[in-house]
Design a protein around this motif. Structure first.
Motif, PDB file in Angstrom:
ATOM      1  N   PRO A  20      50.715  31.426  49.103  1.00  0.00           N
ATOM      2  CA  PRO A  20      50.408  31.959  50.316  1.00  0.00           C
ATOM      3  C   PRO A  20      49.467  30.976  50.870  1.00  0.00           C
ATOM      4  CG  PRO A  20      49.740  33.634  49.108  1.00  0.00           C
ATOM      5  CD  PRO A  20      50.791  32.658  48.083  1.00  0.00           C
TER       6      PRO A  20
ATOM      7  N   THR B 226      46.325  31.159  50.907  1.00  0.00           N
ATOM      8  CA  THR B 226      45.008  31.736  51.318  1.00  0.00           C
ATOM      9  C   THR B 226      44.569  32.751  50.156  1.00  0.00           C
ATOM     10  OG1 THR B 226      46.223  33.686  52.125  1.00  0.00           O
ATOM     11  CG2 THR B 226      45.495  31.831  53.961  1.00  0.00           C
TER      12      THR B 226
ATOM     13  N   PHE C 201      43.440  35.606  47.948  1.00  0.00           N
ATOM     14  CA  PHE C 201      43.961  37.169  47.864  1.00  0.00           C
ATOM     15  C   PHE C 201      42.483  38.104  48.251  1.00  0.00           C
ATOM     16  CE2 PHE C 201      47.416  36.407  44.690  1.00  0.00           C
ATOM     17  CZ  PHE C 201      48.089  36.085  45.817  1.00  0.00           C
ATOM     18  N   PRO C 202      42.648  39.043  48.857  1.00  0.00           N
ATOM     19  CA  PRO C 202      41.127  39.818  48.894  1.00  0.00           C
ATOM     20  C   PRO C 202      41.112  40.417  47.603  1.00  0.00           C
ATOM     21  CG  PRO C 202      43.264  41.147  49.940  1.00  0.00           C
ATOM     22  CD  PRO C 202      43.721  39.820  49.507  1.00  0.00           C
ATOM     23  N   THR C 203      39.729  41.192  47.332  1.00  0.00           N
ATOM     24  CA  THR C 203      39.616  41.682  46.132  1.00  0.00           C
ATOM     25  C   THR C 203      40.052  43.209  46.213  1.00  0.00           C
ATOM     26  OG1 THR C 203      37.236  42.327  47.043  1.00  0.00           O
ATOM     27  CG2 THR C 203      37.596  40.003  45.951  1.00  0.00           C
ATOM     28  N   ALA C 204      40.041  43.839  44.982  1.00  0.00           N
ATOM     29  CA  ALA C 204      40.421  45.220  44.750  1.00  0.00           C
ATOM     30  C   ALA C 204      39.259  45.845  45.560  1.00  0.00           C
ATOM     31  CB  ALA C 204      40.516  45.402  43.502  1.00  0.00           C
TER      32      ALA C 204
ATOM     33  N   VAL D 274      39.482  46.479  49.431  1.00  0.00           N
ATOM     34  CA  VAL D 274      40.377  47.171  49.743  1.00  0.00           C
ATOM     35  C   VAL D 274      39.717  48.565  49.442  1.00  0.00           C
ATOM     36  CG1 VAL D 274      42.770  48.071  49.236  1.00  0.00           C
ATOM     37  CG2 VAL D 274      42.386  45.530  49.478  1.00  0.00           C
ATOM     38  N   ALA D 275      39.176  48.740  48.241  1.00  0.00           N
ATOM     39  CA  ALA D 275      38.859  50.279  48.017  1.00  0.00           C
ATOM     40  C   ALA D 275      37.445  50.463  48.852  1.00  0.00           C
ATOM     41  CB  ALA D 275      38.138  50.204  46.550  1.00  0.00           C
TER      42      ALA D 275
ATOM     43  N   ARG E 208      37.562  49.746  52.151  1.00  0.00           N
ATOM     44  CA  ARG E 208      38.302  50.182  53.353  1.00  0.00           C
ATOM     45  C   ARG E 208      38.867  51.570  53.362  1.00  0.00           C
ATOM     46  NH1 ARG E 208      42.768  46.085  55.350  1.00  0.00           N
ATOM     47  NH2 ARG E 208      43.061  47.373  56.792  1.00  0.00           N
TER      48      ARG E 208
END
Lengths: 173, 278
Positions: B20, B22, B24-27, B30-31, B33
Protein backbone atom coordinates in the motif's frame (compact mmCIF):
# COMPACT_ATOMS: atom_id res chain seq x y z
CA UNK A 1 -0.82 -5.64 40.16
CA UNK A 2 -3.06 -8.35 38.73
CA UNK A 3 -4.99 -5.78 36.72
CA UNK A 4 -1.79 -4.34 35.30
CA UNK A 5 -0.65 -7.83 34.34
CA UNK A 6 -3.98 -8.62 32.71
CA UNK A 7 -3.99 -5.38 30.76
CA UNK A 8 -0.48 -6.05 29.63
CA UNK A 9 -1.47 -9.48 28.38
CA UNK A 10 -4.53 -8.00 26.64
CA UNK A 11 -2.50 -5.35 24.87
CA UNK A 12 0.13 -7.88 23.93
CA UNK A 13 -2.36 -10.37 22.50
CA UNK A 14 -4.33 -7.70 20.66
CA UNK A 15 -1.14 -6.24 19.22
CA UNK A 16 -0.02 -9.65 18.02
CA UNK A 17 -3.36 -10.26 16.30
CA UNK A 18 -3.32 -6.76 14.83
CA UNK A 19 0.16 -7.12 13.40
CA UNK A 20 -0.51 -10.52 11.90
CA UNK A 21 -3.96 -9.79 10.48
CA UNK A 22 -3.86 -6.12 9.47
CA UNK A 23 -1.98 -6.65 6.17
CA UNK A 24 -4.17 -9.51 4.82
CA UNK A 25 -7.34 -7.77 5.96
CA UNK A 26 -6.24 -4.60 4.20
CA UNK A 27 -5.76 -6.55 0.98
CA UNK A 28 -9.17 -8.18 1.31
CA UNK A 29 -10.77 -4.79 1.89
CA UNK A 30 -8.87 -3.32 -1.03
CA UNK A 31 -9.98 -6.16 -3.26
CA UNK A 32 -13.60 -5.54 -2.25
CA UNK A 33 -13.59 -1.75 -2.44
CA UNK A 34 -10.84 -0.75 -4.85
CA UNK A 35 -9.99 2.17 -2.60
CA UNK A 36 -7.00 2.16 -0.30
CA UNK A 37 -8.40 4.90 1.91
CA UNK A 38 -11.72 3.09 2.35
CA UNK A 39 -9.96 -0.22 2.85
CA UNK A 40 -7.86 1.26 5.66
CA UNK A 41 -10.94 2.74 7.29
CA UNK A 42 -12.86 -0.56 7.08
CA UNK A 43 -10.00 -2.58 8.54
CA UNK A 44 -9.48 -0.15 11.39
CA UNK A 45 -13.21 -0.26 12.09
CA UNK A 46 -13.06 -4.05 12.22
CA UNK A 47 -10.19 -3.88 14.72
CA UNK A 48 -12.01 -1.27 16.80
CA UNK A 49 -14.94 -3.65 17.13
CA UNK A 50 -12.51 -6.44 17.87
CA UNK A 51 -10.90 -4.46 20.69
CA UNK A 52 -14.28 -3.49 22.14
CA UNK A 53 -15.13 -7.21 22.38
CA UNK A 54 -11.68 -8.47 23.11
CA UNK A 55 -12.68 -10.52 26.15
CA UNK A 56 -14.72 -12.73 23.85
CA UNK A 57 -12.85 -12.50 20.59
CA UNK A 58 -9.64 -13.61 22.25
CA UNK A 59 -11.30 -16.86 23.32
CA UNK A 60 -12.42 -17.77 19.81
CA UNK A 61 -10.78 -20.64 18.00
CA UNK A 62 -10.05 -18.41 15.06
CA UNK A 63 -10.19 -14.64 15.74
CA UNK A 64 -8.94 -14.05 12.20
CA UNK A 65 -12.11 -15.62 10.78
CA UNK A 66 -14.19 -13.39 13.04
CA UNK A 67 -12.31 -10.32 11.84
CA UNK A 68 -12.81 -11.30 8.21
CA UNK A 69 -16.52 -11.79 8.75
CA UNK A 70 -16.85 -8.38 10.39
CA UNK A 71 -14.87 -6.87 7.54
CA UNK A 72 -17.13 -8.43 4.89
CA UNK A 73 -20.19 -7.09 6.66
CA UNK A 74 -18.67 -3.63 7.00
CA UNK A 75 -17.80 -3.66 3.33
CA UNK A 76 -21.35 -4.70 2.49
CA UNK A 77 -22.76 -1.87 4.59
CA UNK A 78 -20.40 0.53 2.87
CA UNK A 79 -21.59 -0.69 -0.52
CA UNK A 80 -25.21 -0.10 0.45
CA UNK A 81 -24.35 3.35 1.78
CA UNK A 82 -22.58 4.24 -1.45
CA UNK A 83 -25.50 3.00 -3.49
CA UNK A 84 -27.81 5.21 -1.44
CA UNK A 85 -25.50 8.18 -1.95
CA UNK A 86 -25.40 7.59 -5.68
CA UNK A 87 -29.17 7.37 -5.83
CA UNK A 88 -29.44 10.60 -3.86
CA UNK A 89 -26.96 12.34 -6.14
CA UNK A 90 -28.81 11.08 -9.16
CA UNK A 91 -32.05 12.43 -7.79
CA UNK A 92 -30.39 15.78 -7.21
CA UNK A 93 -29.24 15.82 -10.79
CA UNK A 94 -25.62 15.91 -9.76
CA UNK A 95 -23.05 14.89 -12.25
CA UNK A 96 -20.90 13.61 -9.42
CA UNK A 97 -21.15 9.87 -9.35
CA UNK A 98 -18.60 7.26 -8.62
CA UNK A 99 -17.64 4.04 -10.26
CA UNK A 100 -18.22 1.30 -7.70
CA UNK A 101 -16.09 -1.10 -9.62
CA UNK A 102 -13.13 1.15 -10.19
CA UNK A 103 -10.01 1.54 -8.16
CA UNK A 104 -8.65 4.85 -6.98
CA UNK A 105 -5.10 3.65 -6.90
CA UNK A 106 -3.06 1.44 -9.09
CA UNK A 107 -0.58 -1.14 -8.01
CA UNK A 108 -2.50 -4.17 -6.71
CA UNK A 109 -1.78 -6.23 -9.77
CA UNK A 110 -4.55 -7.08 -12.20
CA UNK A 111 -6.84 -4.11 -11.63
CA UNK A 112 -9.05 -5.05 -14.54
CA UNK A 113 -9.68 -8.41 -12.92
CA UNK A 114 -10.47 -6.96 -9.51
CA UNK A 115 -12.70 -4.28 -10.97
CA UNK A 116 -14.66 -7.07 -12.68
CA UNK A 117 -14.81 -8.97 -9.39
CA UNK A 118 -16.33 -5.95 -7.68
CA UNK A 119 -19.14 -5.98 -10.24
CA UNK A 120 -20.07 -9.57 -9.41
CA UNK A 121 -22.93 -10.36 -7.04
CA UNK A 122 -21.72 -9.62 -3.54
CA UNK A 123 -21.37 -13.19 -2.25
CA UNK A 124 -19.49 -14.27 -5.35
CA UNK A 125 -17.12 -11.31 -5.03
CA UNK A 126 -16.49 -12.11 -1.38
CA UNK A 127 -15.72 -15.74 -2.19
CA UNK A 128 -13.29 -14.74 -4.95
CA UNK A 129 -11.45 -12.22 -2.77
CA UNK A 130 -11.14 -14.68 0.11
CA UNK A 131 -10.18 -17.67 -2.04
CA UNK A 132 -7.87 -16.07 -4.57
CA UNK A 133 -6.87 -12.84 -2.83
CA UNK A 134 -6.54 -14.10 0.75
CA UNK A 135 -5.47 -17.57 -0.37
CA UNK A 136 -7.90 -19.28 2.02
CA UNK A 137 -8.93 -22.86 1.25
CA UNK A 138 -12.60 -23.39 0.48
CA UNK A 139 -13.06 -24.66 4.02
CA UNK A 140 -11.68 -21.38 5.39
CA UNK A 141 -13.85 -19.33 3.06
CA UNK A 142 -16.88 -21.33 4.20
CA UNK A 143 -16.01 -20.65 7.81
CA UNK A 144 -15.75 -16.90 7.19
CA UNK A 145 -18.89 -16.74 5.07
CA UNK A 146 -20.79 -19.08 7.38
CA UNK A 147 -21.91 -21.47 4.70
CA UNK A 148 -21.11 -24.96 3.49
CA UNK A 149 -17.96 -25.69 1.55
CA UNK A 150 -20.08 -26.80 -1.39
CA UNK A 151 -21.74 -23.40 -1.41
CA UNK A 152 -18.32 -21.76 -1.68
CA UNK A 153 -17.38 -23.99 -4.59
CA UNK A 154 -20.66 -23.09 -6.29
CA UNK A 155 -20.09 -19.38 -5.70
CA UNK A 156 -16.58 -19.62 -7.14
CA UNK A 157 -17.86 -21.48 -10.17
CA UNK A 158 -20.56 -18.89 -10.77
CA UNK A 159 -18.01 -16.12 -10.27
CA UNK A 160 -15.59 -17.61 -12.81
CA UNK A 161 -18.43 -17.99 -15.30
CA UNK A 162 -19.45 -14.39 -14.76
CA UNK A 163 -15.89 -13.12 -14.99
CA UNK A 164 -15.28 -15.04 -18.19
CA UNK A 165 -18.16 -13.21 -19.83
CA UNK A 166 -16.59 -9.90 -18.93
CA UNK A 167 -12.90 -10.63 -19.32
CA UNK A 168 -12.76 -13.15 -22.16
CA UNK A 169 -13.18 -11.56 -25.62
CA UNK A 170 -14.27 -14.90 -27.06
CA UNK A 171 -17.02 -15.22 -24.48
CA UNK A 172 -18.15 -11.68 -25.25
CA UNK A 173 -18.46 -12.47 -28.93
CA UNK B 1 -10.76 -18.87 -24.24
CA UNK B 2 -8.80 -17.76 -21.19
CA UNK B 3 -8.10 -19.88 -18.14
CA UNK B 4 -10.05 -17.91 -15.57
CA UNK B 5 -8.77 -19.94 -12.67
CA UNK B 6 -5.18 -19.28 -13.65
CA UNK B 7 -5.80 -15.58 -14.17
CA UNK B 8 -7.58 -15.39 -10.82
CA UNK B 9 -4.65 -17.09 -9.09
CA UNK B 10 -2.22 -14.64 -10.64
CA UNK B 11 -4.44 -11.71 -9.70
CA UNK B 12 -4.62 -13.08 -6.16
CA UNK B 13 -0.86 -13.35 -5.99
CA UNK B 14 -0.63 -9.76 -7.23
CA UNK B 15 -3.02 -8.62 -4.52
CA UNK B 16 -1.06 -10.42 -1.82
CA UNK B 17 2.13 -8.79 -3.07
CA UNK B 18 0.51 -5.36 -3.08
CA UNK B 19 2.36 -2.79 -1.04
CA UNK B 20 0.00 0.00 0.00
CA UNK B 21 2.95 2.34 0.30
CA UNK B 22 1.80 3.92 3.54
CA UNK B 23 2.78 2.87 7.05
CA UNK B 24 0.26 0.76 8.94
CA UNK B 25 -1.33 2.29 12.02
CA UNK B 26 -0.29 0.88 15.36
CA UNK B 27 -2.43 -1.43 17.45
CA UNK B 28 -2.33 1.04 20.32
CA UNK B 29 -3.70 3.84 18.09
CA UNK B 30 -6.65 1.65 17.08
CA UNK B 31 -7.20 0.56 20.67
CA UNK B 32 -7.25 4.19 21.73
CA UNK B 33 -9.92 4.95 19.13
CA UNK B 34 -11.94 1.99 20.42
CA UNK B 35 -11.73 3.16 24.03
CA UNK B 36 -12.65 6.76 23.12
CA UNK B 37 -15.64 5.59 21.12
CA UNK B 38 -16.84 3.37 23.95
CA UNK B 39 -16.56 6.28 26.36
CA UNK B 40 -18.45 8.60 24.03
CA UNK B 41 -21.20 6.03 23.55
CA UNK B 42 -21.57 5.49 27.27
CA UNK B 43 -21.53 9.22 27.90
CA UNK B 44 -24.30 9.63 25.34
CA UNK B 45 -26.25 6.79 26.93
CA UNK B 46 -25.75 8.43 30.31
CA UNK B 47 -27.09 11.71 28.93
CA UNK B 48 -30.19 9.94 27.65
CA UNK B 49 -30.63 8.24 31.01
CA UNK B 50 -30.20 11.51 32.89
CA UNK B 51 -32.70 13.10 30.56
CA UNK B 52 -35.15 10.30 31.22
CA UNK B 53 -34.59 10.62 34.96
CA UNK B 54 -35.12 14.36 34.79
CA UNK B 55 -38.24 13.92 32.65
CA UNK B 56 -39.70 11.32 34.93
CA UNK B 57 -38.78 13.43 37.92
CA UNK B 58 -40.57 16.44 36.48
CA UNK B 59 -43.58 14.34 35.57
CA UNK B 60 -43.60 12.77 39.03
CA UNK B 61 -43.30 16.18 40.62
CA UNK B 62 -46.12 17.48 38.48
CA UNK B 63 -48.34 14.63 39.55
CA UNK B 64 -47.53 15.04 43.24
CA UNK B 65 -49.75 17.97 44.02
CA UNK B 66 -49.40 17.44 47.75
CA UNK B 67 -45.76 18.61 47.62
CA UNK B 68 -44.12 15.42 48.88
CA UNK B 69 -40.47 15.03 48.03
CA UNK B 70 -39.70 12.99 44.93
CA UNK B 71 -38.24 9.54 45.50
CA UNK B 72 -35.75 9.10 42.73
CA UNK B 73 -35.16 5.48 43.51
CA UNK B 74 -38.03 4.37 41.33
CA UNK B 75 -36.48 5.71 38.13
CA UNK B 76 -33.89 2.99 37.91
CA UNK B 77 -36.47 0.98 36.05
CA UNK B 78 -37.25 3.75 33.58
CA UNK B 79 -38.40 2.04 30.41
CA UNK B 80 -36.35 4.40 28.26
CA UNK B 81 -33.11 3.17 29.80
CA UNK B 82 -31.18 1.77 26.85
CA UNK B 83 -28.81 -0.09 29.14
CA UNK B 84 -30.63 -1.80 31.96
CA UNK B 85 -28.92 -2.73 35.20
CA UNK B 86 -26.16 -5.24 34.81
CA UNK B 87 -28.04 -8.00 36.52
CA UNK B 88 -30.27 -10.23 34.45
CA UNK B 89 -33.96 -10.05 35.34
CA UNK B 90 -34.63 -12.57 38.06
CA UNK B 91 -35.64 -15.82 36.40
CA UNK B 92 -38.82 -17.49 37.37
CA UNK B 93 -38.29 -20.64 39.44
CA UNK B 94 -39.15 -22.78 36.46
CA UNK B 95 -36.43 -21.27 34.31
CA UNK B 96 -33.60 -22.35 36.55
CA UNK B 97 -32.84 -25.28 34.30
CA UNK B 98 -29.74 -23.52 33.03
CA UNK B 99 -28.51 -21.52 35.98
CA UNK B 100 -25.29 -20.41 34.33
CA UNK B 101 -27.28 -18.47 31.77
CA UNK B 102 -28.65 -16.20 34.46
CA UNK B 103 -25.22 -15.12 35.64
CA UNK B 104 -23.51 -13.93 32.49
CA UNK B 105 -19.91 -12.89 32.48
CA UNK B 106 -19.21 -9.23 31.93
CA UNK B 107 -18.70 -8.96 28.18
CA UNK B 108 -17.11 -5.54 28.05
CA UNK B 109 -13.96 -4.16 26.56
CA UNK B 110 -10.63 -4.95 28.14
CA UNK B 111 -10.45 -1.83 30.29
CA UNK B 112 -14.00 -0.56 30.33
CA UNK B 113 -16.36 -1.56 33.11
CA UNK B 114 -20.04 -1.09 32.28
CA UNK B 115 -23.39 -2.68 31.64
CA UNK B 116 -23.34 -6.25 30.40
CA UNK B 117 -26.83 -6.81 29.06
CA UNK B 118 -29.57 -5.01 27.19
CA UNK B 119 -33.01 -5.84 25.93
CA UNK B 120 -34.94 -6.00 22.71
CA UNK B 121 -38.56 -6.58 21.86
CA UNK B 122 -40.25 -8.60 19.16
CA UNK B 123 -43.36 -10.52 18.33
CA UNK B 124 -44.09 -14.06 17.27
CA UNK B 125 -47.48 -15.41 16.29
CA UNK B 126 -49.19 -12.38 17.77
CA UNK B 127 -47.38 -12.79 21.10
CA UNK B 128 -45.13 -9.88 22.06
CA UNK B 129 -41.96 -10.63 23.97
CA UNK B 130 -38.93 -8.97 25.48
CA UNK B 131 -35.54 -10.64 25.83
CA UNK B 132 -32.20 -9.83 27.39
CA UNK B 133 -29.01 -10.26 25.40
CA UNK B 134 -25.32 -9.64 26.05
CA UNK B 135 -24.59 -5.93 25.68
CA UNK B 136 -21.83 -6.46 23.13
CA UNK B 137 -23.94 -8.71 20.92
CA UNK B 138 -25.79 -7.47 17.88
CA UNK B 139 -29.49 -7.98 17.22
CA UNK B 140 -31.29 -7.44 13.95
CA UNK B 141 -33.65 -4.58 13.26
CA UNK B 142 -36.86 -5.01 11.31
CA UNK B 143 -36.13 -5.42 7.62
CA UNK B 144 -38.91 -5.89 5.11
CA UNK B 145 -40.55 -9.16 6.24
CA UNK B 146 -37.91 -9.87 8.88
CA UNK B 147 -39.27 -8.93 12.30
CA UNK B 148 -37.01 -7.21 14.84
CA UNK B 149 -35.28 -9.07 17.65
CA UNK B 150 -35.04 -12.40 15.77
CA UNK B 151 -31.35 -12.78 15.00
CA UNK B 152 -28.40 -12.45 17.37
CA UNK B 153 -24.63 -12.59 16.91
CA UNK B 154 -21.43 -11.28 18.47
CA UNK B 155 -20.74 -9.40 15.23
CA UNK B 156 -22.83 -7.25 12.88
CA UNK B 157 -25.69 -9.22 11.37
CA UNK B 158 -26.25 -9.49 7.69
CA UNK B 159 -29.61 -10.98 6.79
CA UNK B 160 -30.64 -12.09 3.35
CA UNK B 161 -34.31 -12.55 2.68
CA UNK B 162 -35.90 -14.88 0.21
CA UNK B 163 -36.09 -13.63 -3.34
CA UNK B 164 -39.85 -13.23 -3.51
CA UNK B 165 -42.46 -11.62 -1.36
CA UNK B 166 -44.07 -14.94 -0.54
CA UNK B 167 -40.80 -16.64 0.31
CA UNK B 168 -40.24 -16.57 4.06
CA UNK B 169 -36.68 -17.93 3.86
CA UNK B 170 -34.14 -15.92 5.74
CA UNK B 171 -30.47 -16.72 5.68
CA UNK B 172 -28.07 -14.78 7.82
CA UNK B 173 -24.74 -14.93 9.54
CA UNK B 174 -26.44 -14.81 12.96
CA UNK B 175 -25.44 -17.51 15.44
CA UNK B 176 -28.77 -17.45 17.27
CA UNK B 177 -32.00 -17.28 15.36
CA UNK B 178 -35.70 -17.40 16.10
CA UNK B 179 -37.80 -19.58 13.85
CA UNK B 180 -41.53 -20.03 13.68
CA UNK B 181 -41.54 -23.50 12.11
CA UNK B 182 -45.24 -23.91 11.54
CA UNK B 183 -47.24 -21.29 9.68
CA UNK B 184 -49.91 -19.60 11.80
CA UNK B 185 -52.67 -21.10 9.67
CA UNK B 186 -51.27 -24.65 10.04
CA UNK B 187 -51.07 -25.56 13.71
CA UNK B 188 -48.33 -28.00 14.76
CA UNK B 189 -49.24 -31.68 14.60
CA UNK B 190 -50.16 -33.37 17.88
CA UNK B 191 -49.57 -31.86 21.28
CA UNK B 192 -46.43 -30.05 22.37
CA UNK B 193 -45.69 -32.85 24.85
CA UNK B 194 -45.96 -35.45 22.11
CA UNK B 195 -43.65 -33.55 19.82
CA UNK B 196 -41.06 -33.04 22.55
CA UNK B 197 -41.23 -36.70 23.57
CA UNK B 198 -40.68 -37.67 19.95
CA UNK B 199 -37.58 -35.48 19.72
CA UNK B 200 -36.24 -36.71 23.05
CA UNK B 201 -36.36 -40.31 21.79
CA UNK B 202 -34.14 -39.61 18.79
CA UNK B 203 -30.62 -40.94 18.63
CA UNK B 204 -29.02 -37.58 17.81
CA UNK B 205 -30.10 -36.04 21.14
CA UNK B 206 -27.22 -35.43 23.56
CA UNK B 207 -29.21 -33.70 26.27
CA UNK B 208 -32.86 -32.84 26.84
CA UNK B 209 -34.61 -30.79 29.49
CA UNK B 210 -38.21 -29.75 30.01
CA UNK B 211 -39.12 -26.51 31.73
CA UNK B 212 -41.29 -23.44 31.29
CA UNK B 213 -40.37 -19.98 30.06
CA UNK B 214 -42.43 -17.25 31.66
CA UNK B 215 -45.15 -19.81 32.25
CA UNK B 216 -45.06 -21.30 28.75
CA UNK B 217 -44.15 -24.98 28.24
CA UNK B 218 -40.65 -25.27 26.85
CA UNK B 219 -37.93 -27.80 26.13
CA UNK B 220 -34.22 -27.54 25.50
CA UNK B 221 -32.33 -30.09 23.40
CA UNK B 222 -28.70 -30.38 22.52
CA UNK B 223 -28.36 -32.46 19.36
CA UNK B 224 -25.97 -33.49 16.63
CA UNK B 225 -26.80 -32.01 13.27
CA UNK B 226 -27.37 -34.26 10.31
CA UNK B 227 -25.98 -33.26 6.93
CA UNK B 228 -28.16 -30.77 5.15
CA UNK B 229 -28.13 -28.09 2.50
CA UNK B 230 -26.02 -25.70 4.47
CA UNK B 231 -24.28 -27.90 7.03
CA UNK B 232 -21.86 -30.75 6.68
CA UNK B 233 -23.42 -32.56 9.65
CA UNK B 234 -21.85 -33.71 12.89
CA UNK B 235 -21.96 -30.27 14.53
CA UNK B 236 -23.45 -29.85 17.97
CA UNK B 237 -26.39 -27.50 18.21
CA UNK B 238 -28.78 -26.41 20.92
CA UNK B 239 -32.40 -25.55 20.33
CA UNK B 240 -35.16 -24.34 22.60
CA UNK B 241 -38.77 -25.14 21.78
CA UNK B 242 -41.43 -22.91 23.32
CA UNK B 243 -45.16 -23.55 23.12
CA UNK B 244 -47.02 -20.28 22.70
CA UNK B 245 -50.43 -21.88 22.39
CA UNK B 246 -51.00 -22.89 18.78
CA UNK B 247 -47.70 -21.31 17.82
CA UNK B 248 -44.35 -22.98 18.38
CA UNK B 249 -41.14 -21.00 18.58
CA UNK B 250 -37.67 -22.41 18.02
CA UNK B 251 -34.58 -20.60 19.20
CA UNK B 252 -31.38 -22.26 18.07
CA UNK B 253 -27.67 -21.87 17.81
CA UNK B 254 -25.14 -23.69 15.71
CA UNK B 255 -21.75 -22.11 15.45
CA UNK B 256 -19.29 -23.81 13.14
CA UNK B 257 -16.01 -22.01 13.58
CA UNK B 258 -17.14 -19.91 16.52
CA UNK B 259 -17.24 -20.38 20.24
CA UNK B 260 -20.10 -22.82 20.72
CA UNK B 261 -20.03 -22.43 24.50
CA UNK B 262 -20.35 -18.66 24.26
CA UNK B 263 -23.20 -18.98 21.81
CA UNK B 264 -25.04 -21.46 24.03
CA UNK B 265 -24.57 -19.20 27.06
CA UNK B 266 -26.03 -16.31 25.09
CA UNK B 267 -28.83 -18.54 23.80
CA UNK B 268 -29.77 -19.65 27.30
CA UNK B 269 -29.62 -16.06 28.53
CA UNK B 270 -31.89 -14.89 25.73
CA UNK B 271 -34.43 -17.67 26.14
CA UNK B 272 -34.57 -17.80 29.92
CA UNK B 273 -35.00 -14.01 30.02
CA UNK B 274 -38.00 -14.07 27.70
CA UNK B 275 -41.02 -12.27 29.04
CA UNK B 276 -44.27 -12.47 27.12
CA UNK B 277 -46.31 -9.32 27.29
CA UNK B 278 -49.25 -9.95 25.05
Amino acid sequence: MRLVGRQRRTVGAFTALFESEYPPLLRIAYGLTGSQAEAEELVQEAFIRCYQRWDRVESYDNPGAWLRRVLLNLATSRGRRLATEVRALTRLGSRHSRDHGGADEAGAGDEVFWAAVRRLPRRQAQAVVLYYGDDLPTEGVARVMRCAEGTVRALLHQARTGLAKVLDPEEQS
Amino acid sequence: MIDLDQRAREAGAGLRAWDPGTPFPTASAVATRAVRRTRRRRAAAGTVLLGAIAGIGLMWGGLRHDGDSVRTGSVTTAPSDPHPPTSVPAPSPTTSVVPEATTPSTPVGPSEPGPSVRTCRGEVGGVAYEVTLPDVWYVNEAQNRLPPCWLFAPYPIEARLGPTEGDPDISSNAVISFVQPYPPDAPPPGSFDQRMADIASRADVLDSQRTTIDGRPAARFERIATAGDDQPGGERYTRWYIDLGGVELWVSTMTPGDSYDEAVAALDLIVTSMRFTG
